[in-house]
Design an enzyme around this catalytic site. Structure first.
Site, mmCIF file in Angstrom:
data_model
loop_
_atom_site.group_PDB
_atom_site.id
_atom_site.type_symbol
_atom_site.label_atom_id
_atom_site.label_comp_id
_atom_site.label_asym_id
_atom_site.label_seq_id
_atom_site.Cartn_x
_atom_site.Cartn_y
_atom_site.Cartn_z
ATOM 1 N N GLU A 1 0.845 -1.204 0.000
ATOM 2 C CA GLU A 1 0.000 0.000 0.000
ATOM 3 C C GLU A 1 0.875 1.246 0.000
ATOM 4 O O GLU A 1 1.827 1.335 0.762
ATOM 5 C CB GLU A 1 -0.896 -0.031 1.245
ATOM 6 N N SER B 1 -24.450 6.955 -17.085
ATOM 7 C CA SER B 1 -24.060 6.098 -15.966
ATOM 8 C C SER B 1 -25.307 5.719 -15.180
ATOM 9 O O SER B 1 -26.019 6.590 -14.676
ATOM 10 C CB SER B 1 -23.082 6.827 -15.037
ATOM 11 N N GLY C 1 -12.314 2.788 -2.533
ATOM 12 C CA GLY C 1 -10.949 2.273 -2.536
ATOM 13 C C GLY C 1 -10.853 0.908 -3.205
ATOM 14 O O GLY C 1 -9.855 0.204 -3.058
ATOM 15 N N LEU C 2 -11.885 0.512 -3.923
ATOM 16 C CA LEU C 2 -11.856 -0.779 -4.627
ATOM 17 C C LEU C 2 -11.739 -0.569 -6.126
ATOM 18 O O LEU C 2 -11.951 -1.466 -6.917
ATOM 19 C CB LEU C 2 -13.082 -1.612 -4.244
ATOM 20 N N SER D 1 -13.217 1.571 -8.573
ATOM 21 C CA SER D 1 -14.250 1.704 -9.609
ATOM 22 C C SER D 1 -13.728 2.537 -10.762
ATOM 23 O O SER D 1 -14.135 2.356 -11.915
ATOM 24 C CB SER D 1 -15.509 2.347 -9.027
ATOM 25 N N GLU E 1 -6.586 8.733 -16.520
ATOM 26 C CA GLU E 1 -6.965 9.180 -15.171
ATOM 27 C C GLU E 1 -6.102 10.363 -14.719
ATOM 28 O O GLU E 1 -6.593 11.317 -14.116
ATOM 29 C CB GLU E 1 -6.875 8.012 -14.175
ATOM 30 N N ASP F 1 -3.861 0.027 -9.968
ATOM 31 C CA ASP F 1 -5.290 -0.251 -10.118
ATOM 32 C C ASP F 1 -5.618 -0.715 -11.536
ATOM 33 O O ASP F 1 -6.368 -1.667 -11.746
ATOM 34 C CB ASP F 1 -6.123 1.000 -9.819
HETATM 35 P P1 ADP Z 1 -12.380 4.259 -6.497
HETATM 36 O O1 ADP Z 1 -11.623 4.112 -7.763
HETATM 37 O O2 ADP Z 1 -11.646 3.708 -5.328
HETATM 38 O O3 ADP Z 1 -13.766 3.730 -6.550
HETATM 39 P P2 ADP Z 1 -12.067 7.026 -7.184
HETATM 40 O O4 ADP Z 1 -12.324 8.281 -6.441
HETATM 41 O O5 ADP Z 1 -10.723 6.786 -7.744
HETATM 42 O O6 ADP Z 1 -12.510 5.833 -6.222
HETATM 43 O O7 ADP Z 1 -13.063 6.911 -8.412
HETATM 44 C C1 ADP Z 1 -14.441 7.113 -8.257
HETATM 45 C C2 ADP Z 1 -14.951 7.951 -9.411
HETATM 46 O O8 ADP Z 1 -14.905 7.186 -10.636
HETATM 47 C C3 ADP Z 1 -16.418 8.325 -9.266
HETATM 48 O O9 ADP Z 1 -16.566 9.486 -8.492
HETATM 49 C C4 ADP Z 1 -16.825 8.539 -10.713
HETATM 50 O O10 ADP Z 1 -16.430 9.809 -11.186
HETATM 51 C C5 ADP Z 1 -15.995 7.501 -11.459
HETATM 52 N N1 ADP Z 1 -16.782 6.260 -11.695
HETATM 53 C C6 ADP Z 1 -16.371 5.004 -11.445
HETATM 54 N N2 ADP Z 1 -17.314 4.098 -11.796
HETATM 55 C C7 ADP Z 1 -18.350 4.792 -12.287
HETATM 56 C C8 ADP Z 1 -19.638 4.443 -12.811
HETATM 57 N N3 ADP Z 1 -20.043 3.178 -12.889
HETATM 58 N N4 ADP Z 1 -20.442 5.448 -13.218
HETATM 59 C C9 ADP Z 1 -20.040 6.726 -13.140
HETATM 60 N N5 ADP Z 1 -18.865 7.100 -12.649
HETATM 61 C C10 ADP Z 1 -18.009 6.169 -12.229
HETATM 62 MG MG MG Z 2 -9.726 5.014 -8.219
#
Ligand code: ADP
Ligand code: MG
Length: 366
Positions: A27, A61, A118-119, A121, A154, A166
């Site tokens: 980490e 989304s 933190g997973l 997305s 990103e 990631d």
């Molecule tokens: P993590 O990657 O840990 O989930 P992040 O802050 O890096 O947290 O990323 C989250 C951001 O990614 C959300 O606020 C959004 O902008 C974008 N995001 C991820 N998945 C989606 C989704 N399915 N629909 C819309 N936005 C998404």
């Molecule tokens: Mg992220």
């Protein structure tokens, strides 16, 4: 809502998936050129893409119930309010930058990866988007390049100074395998998860409010520490005694990074020479426990909720080891537990955690 109703188009031309990830060890090492050991989680992001028929880009989304319609010119100028569209826009732009022609698309996204826990997305969104576009336009890019394009998107377009862990995890790992990655050389190994063990992931329910500022501060501290030690990155320090010359808090920050890198290498050796014996699972678990202590005491990115949850996990029979996962300041925990007992353990731990006044959520293991 679905692709058809949102875009008034019969069917998407392609559908692509990418998983979220959980980091088992390593980490805050990826921006120090170090080692990481993530695995994929069952939760995935799905994108459906079709060609747009009106020269505009259309995104939707399902998670946010947010629609974006943007003209080619405004798209090129990056004029969009919706934050999530920047991740998709970024993926398209980085491909255009290297010369690929990407015509306007309709893109529908839905995800079971929790957003902002933190997973990862964000990486799942990027990797799924890039996979879908690769398929639709027949692009000759491989999975490592997908991860690299995703990271670039990103950083440059969503303005998050992320490492490459990631995106590599989402692009290369699956739920049965973990990815050992040297983030400097991109040397990697795909390894089966430790035999006889399962992963449990529990969300703390605490939002990562300070994650952004805390993350940037730690990054800056690491850069400063590397500079004072005369190395390109903290990855170049393997002897932890060398950090003793640094002023506080750089000394403790660097100590976390150096010991964490060593823990990942130890875990790699552990897995590669696995004896099928429970002692090797215990050894792996102890490395996770030590990682948590280091993140809490030296790196100072834990919060009381995460410490409470990790403490309960570590005291529960059948748990080999547990730690906070992700950048910290909230978010989730990961534990290595005896296979077959994951459901019992997760439920028992959640009950105790909630009893302590928090609201957790089992994400993997139930
Ligand atoms: P993590 O990657 O840990 O989930 P992040 O802050 O890096 O947290 O990323 C989250 C951001 O990614 C959300 O606020 C959004 O902008 C974008 N995001 C991820 N998945 C989606 C989704 N399915 N629909 C819309 N936005 C998404
Ligand atoms: Mg992220």
């Amino acid at each position: 809502m679905n692709f058809q109703t949102i875009f008034n188009q019969k069917l998407p031309s392609v559908e692509a998936l990418a998983p979220g990830r959980v980091n088992l060890l390593g980490e805050h090492t990826d921006y120090n050129d170090g080692f990481v050991l993530p695995t994929a989680i069952p939760q995935q992001t799905i994108v459906q893409i079709g060609l747009s028929d009106d020269r505009m880009y259309h995104f939707y989304s399902e998670n946010l119930d947010e629609r974006v319609d943007i003209r080619e010119e405004s798209f090129r100028a990056g004029e969009m309010q919706e934050e999530y569209a920047r991740y998709i826009f970024g993926c398209i732009q980085v491909l255009k930058e290297v010369g690929y022609t990407i015509s306007p698309i309709n893109l529908y996204v839905k995800s079971s990866v929790p957003l902002g826990s933190g997973l990862s997305s964000s990486a799942a969104l990027e990797v799924a988007t890039l996979r879908g576009i690769r398929q639709l336009f027949n692009l000759p890019i491989n999975d490592v390049e997908i991860a690299q394009f995703a990271q670039k998107a990103e950083i440059q377009y969503a303005h998050v100074q992320c490492g490459i862990m990631d995106q590599m995890a989402s692009s290369l790992a699956d739920t049965e395998h973990m990815l050992f990655l040297d983030t400097r050389t991109l040397e990697r190994r795909i390894l089966p998860l430790p035999e006889g063990a399962k992963i449990v992931v529990i969300e703390s329910g605490v939002p990562r409010t300070l994650a952004g500022s805390g993350y940037n501060e730690r990054r800056a501290e690491c850069e400063q520490a590397a500079q004072l030690l005369g190395v390109k990155a903290l990855r170049d320090i393997t002897d932890v005694n060398l950090v003793e010359t640094l002023p506080e808090p750089l000394r403790r920050r660097a100590r976390h990074v150096v010991t964490e890198n060593n823990r990942v290498l130890e875990a790699l050796q552990n897995v590669e020479t696995q004896t099928r014996h429970v002692s090797s699972l215990q050894q792996f678990g102890e490395l996770m426990n030590a990682s948590h202590a280091s993140l809490r005491d030296d790196y100072e990115v834990s919060v009381p909720a995460l410490d409470t949850l990790v403490d309960i996990l570590q005291k529960t029979p059948g748990v080999f080891g547990a730690r906070l996962t992700g950048a910290g300041f909230g978010g989730a925990t990961v534990a290595l537990v005896a296979a077959g007992e994951e459901k019992n353990i997760a439920e028992q731990v959640l009950e105790q955690y909630n009893h302590a006044g928090y609201t957790g959520n089992i994400l993997v293991g139930a």
